[in-house]
Structure formats: structure tokens, C-alpha cells
Design a protein around this motif. Structure first.
Motif, short mmCIF file in Angstrom:
data_model
loop_
_atom_site.label_atom_id
_atom_site.label_comp_id
_atom_site.label_asym_id
_atom_site.label_seq_id
_atom_site.Cartn_x
_atom_site.Cartn_y
_atom_site.Cartn_z
N THR A 139 0.83 -1.20 0.00
CA THR A 139 0.00 0.00 0.00
C THR A 139 0.87 1.26 0.00
O THR A 139 1.99 1.26 0.51
CB THR A 139 -0.93 0.03 1.21
OG1 THR A 139 -0.16 -0.05 2.41
CG2 THR A 139 -1.92 -1.13 1.16
N ASN A 185 -2.27 -8.57 2.84
CA ASN A 185 -1.44 -7.97 1.78
C ASN A 185 -1.36 -8.84 0.53
O ASN A 185 -0.50 -8.65 -0.31
CB ASN A 185 -0.04 -7.67 2.30
CG ASN A 185 0.68 -8.92 2.81
OD1 ASN A 185 0.12 -10.01 2.83
ND2 ASN A 185 1.92 -8.74 3.24
N PHE A 211 -3.53 3.44 -4.67
CA PHE A 211 -3.75 2.72 -3.42
C PHE A 211 -2.54 1.87 -3.06
O PHE A 211 -2.22 1.69 -1.89
CB PHE A 211 -4.99 1.82 -3.53
CG PHE A 211 -5.32 1.10 -2.27
CD1 PHE A 211 -6.00 1.73 -1.24
CD2 PHE A 211 -4.96 -0.23 -2.10
CE1 PHE A 211 -6.30 1.06 -0.06
CE2 PHE A 211 -5.26 -0.92 -0.93
CZ PHE A 211 -5.93 -0.27 0.10
N GLY A 212 -1.88 1.34 -4.10
CA GLY A 212 -0.73 0.50 -3.82
C GLY A 212 -0.11 -0.06 -5.09
O GLY A 212 -0.52 0.25 -6.20
N ILE A 269 -10.47 -4.28 -1.90
CA ILE A 269 -9.41 -4.14 -0.90
C ILE A 269 -9.36 -5.43 -0.07
O ILE A 269 -10.37 -5.84 0.51
CB ILE A 269 -9.66 -2.93 0.01
CG1 ILE A 269 -9.62 -1.64 -0.80
CG2 ILE A 269 -8.63 -2.89 1.14
CD1 ILE A 269 -9.99 -0.40 -0.01
#
Length: 201
Positions: free
Chosen positions: A74, A156, A96-97, A152
Motif C-alpha cells: 500500500t 497484503n 492505493f498500492g 481491498i
């Protein structure tokens, strides 16, 4: 007697309607839903002349090797920016990432974004936007690149299924304004998955 006749009539009518209803075309649920939306005049981005003859979108064969698990890093301090679009109407996004993954033995990375207006609505509060280009663009797939919708994740790791890559609406109708995938999201490989280019009439 009249009641029985009425019930029989209703049952026969339902059977008749079921027979006339065309089968939903598509190898996967994603393909079926997309084709159903394109057939629905209230949702379809197709021009009227294309909608009249539309049967189904053209997809690459479903290939599980294009379903990959990506590591999400992120980037919470990324600035909000205006993503270029095919017309004057643009939208605000924030990176966002960065997604890093291995595809067919090679490592790639893509930036994933969050639409700053959509995130304010309940339906899209967890929505992530993944626009990309690859070496099939302009040949087997739409020249302007394709999109993938993501959510989301809790951790991760996030799955990218390129079989769910779809064209922007402007691939079908030039009245739409569509975000242009940033150059950083060019994949130096052929993504032979998802929706192919559309043959306009």
C-alpha cells in the motif's frame, strides 16, 4: 372449473416464456453477467445498431495460468491526481498500492487505484481499479487497454484474474469518456485472457 383452467393457462404461459428466453452465453459467471448486461438496452454501452445484432462478446479462452496471487504494497501517502481520459470528463484517483506478481515465470508490477468519488458510496467503498495495457492491445484486444475490478483485501495478498479483464465503454461507443491506463501499467507481455477487441458494425 374456471379456476383450474386459469391455473393451467398460467403454467403453460410460464413454460412458453421459459422456452423463448435465450440462454445466457458465457463460459464463466463473469462472462455470462457481462454478456447479459450488454444485451440489456438499459445497461448496454453498445450503439443501437450494434445492439440489434449483438449475441455475445468475444473472449480469450479461460486460462487459469492468468489467475495470479499478487503481493500488495500500500502507498497511503500517494497524492490525489486526475487520470487522463479519452474525453474532457475526468476523475480523481489516488494510487492505493503496488501489486507485484509472477506470471508465466516472469515478475511484473502494476499500480492499483481508488476512485475518490466512488469510494464515498457504500457499494464501492472497497473498490479498487486496475487499468493496464499489454502487447495484445491494438491486435487481439482493444488498443486503449483494459480494466480489472478488485476489492481491498484483508491482508497484503490479492488475486488478479486476468480472465476478468474487460474493455472500457469507449471501446464500444465513442460518446463515453474512459480513463487511460497510466504508462507505468504497461505489461511487456501478451495477456491472452479476458475480453477481446470488439468488431463494430
Amino acid at each position: 372449473m374456471k379456476k383450474s383452467f386459469l391455473i393451467l393457462f398460467v403454467v403453460l404461459l410460464q413454460i412458453s416464456c421459459a422456452k423463448k428466453r435465450p440462454a445466457v452465453i458465457g463460459e464463466t459467471e463473469f462472462q455470462q453477467e457481462l454478456n447479459a448486461d450488454f444485451k440489456d438496452a438499459s445497461k448496454s454501452p453498445l450503439k443501437a445498431k450494434d445492439l440489434k445484432t449483438f449475441e455475445a462478446l468475444d473472449f480469450f479462452p479461460v486460462d487459469n495460468s492468468y489467475r495470479v496471487n499478487a503481493m500488495l504494497e500500500t502507498t497511503p501517502n500517494s497524492p490525489v491526481f486526475t487520470m487522463p481520459a479519452t474525453k474532457e470528463k475526468t476523475s480523481k484517483y489516488r494510487r492505493f498500492g503496488i501489486l507485484t506478481f509472477t506470471l508465466k515465470g516472469k515478475e511484473f508490477s502494476l499500480e492499483v487505484y481508488r476512485n475518490q468519488d466512488l469510494m464515498k458510496t457504500e457499494k464501492y467503498k472497497n473498490h479498487l481499479f486496475l487499468p493496464f495495457t499489454d502487447e495484445t492491445n491494438g491486435f487481439a484486444s482493444y488498443g486503449g487497454g483494459r480494466y480489472i475490478d478488485l476489492e481491498i483485501p484483508l491482508g497484503n495478498l490479492i488475486q488478479i484474474d486476468f480472465n476478468k479483464a474487460y474493455n472500457p465503454y469507449c471501446a464500444y461507443n465513442d460518446t463515453y469518456s474512459c480513463p487511460i491506463p497510466p504508462r507505468v501499467n504497461f505489461l511487456q507481455t501478451e495477456i491472452k485472457a479476458g475480453v477481446k477487441s470488439f468488431d463494430k458494425h
